[in-house]
Design an enzyme around this catalytic site. Structure first.
Site: not given
Length: 260
Positions: A66, A111, A114, A134
């Site tokens: 992200a 992300g 994911e 993260e």
């Protein structure tokens, strides 16, 4: 007008969706998440699209994570909305009625991993690196990483990747069941194209039934899953494609599926 962070290309029933922010290693900001959601919604609705391939632009990254610069400015309420936006996209991809292949051409972190896990199949270049880092930012995965890692690879691997926050190489990802295949980086595009082409000629209604049975069935008790499988099996006997497939087999010819 700013250019879209996502590009789309069609060829022979295969739609390739590319995240096109190579200067940011294809990081997922809100605009990119919204553009991806729109692209997958369009692919789902387009009857000419049989298979979707998702990849990242440039030689370095599928998606490196992200967009941390954007995340740094968020408060708790905005962060919740950002997480829900990402989870809605991942869920849309996971529940697509057509196979989605992630061509993991480089870093798939945070992300990015994911996003890859939401796809139905993952083909990785041997140079790819995958992980959920993260924890190093004082965070947890927010787009479904803890849950899909648990379901794909098991509790031990999910805890290892999320607690340690260290990327793993493609060979280790294959060992964990996180990716389906690992190929030399120079062969990734051709390998994915061959796989996508094969799926594009398969019976579309049967493909959708498989996706529904596996994804939906995997989220419920086995007895419910078995009932759902039986329902899918029986419904396909009402399709022209099933008659064509069985007749072609008996006649020793190649079936011509028409999505009906």
């Amino acid at each position: 007008m700013a250019s879209s962070p996502v590009t789309v290309r069609d060829a022979d029933g295969v739609r390739t969706i590319t995240i096109d922010r190579p200067e940011r290693l294809n990081a997922l900001d809100r605009q990119t998440l919204e553009a991806l959601d729109a692209a997958f919604a369009a692919a789902s609705a387009d009857t000419a699209v049989r298979v979707v391939v998702l990849t990242g632009a440039g030689p370095k990254a599928f998606v490196a994570g992200a967009d941390i610069a954007e995340m740094n400015q968020l408060g708790p309420i905005e962060a919740r909305e950002f997480s829900l936006l990402g989870q809605r996209l991942m869920r849309r991809i996971e529940r697509m009625p057509k196979p989605v292949i992630a061509a993991v051409n480089g870093y798939a972190l945070g992300g990015g991993l994911e996003l890859a896990m939401a796809c139905h199949l993952r083909i990785a270049a041997d140079s790819a690196r995958l992980g959920q880092p993260e924890i190093n930012l004082g965070l947890v995965p927010g787009f479904g990483g803890t849950q899909r890692l648990l379901r794909l690879c098991g509790r031990a691997a999910a805890l290892e990747l999320c607690l340690l926050g260290k990327p793993i190489d493609a060979a280790r990802a294959l060992q964990l069941g996180l990716v389906n295949r690992v190929v030399p980086a120079a062969e990734l595009e051709s390998e994915v194209a061959t796989l996508a082409g094969s799926l594009a000629t398969a019976a579309p209604l049967a493909l959708r039934a498989v996706l529904d049975a596996v994804v939906v069935g995997g989220e419920c008790a086995i007895e419910e899953g078995l009932q759902f499988e039986t329902a899918q099996f029986a419904l396909l006997f009402a399709t022209e494609d099933m008659r064509e497939g069985t007749s072609a087999f008996l006649g020793k010819r190649t079936p011509q599926f028409r999505n009906r």
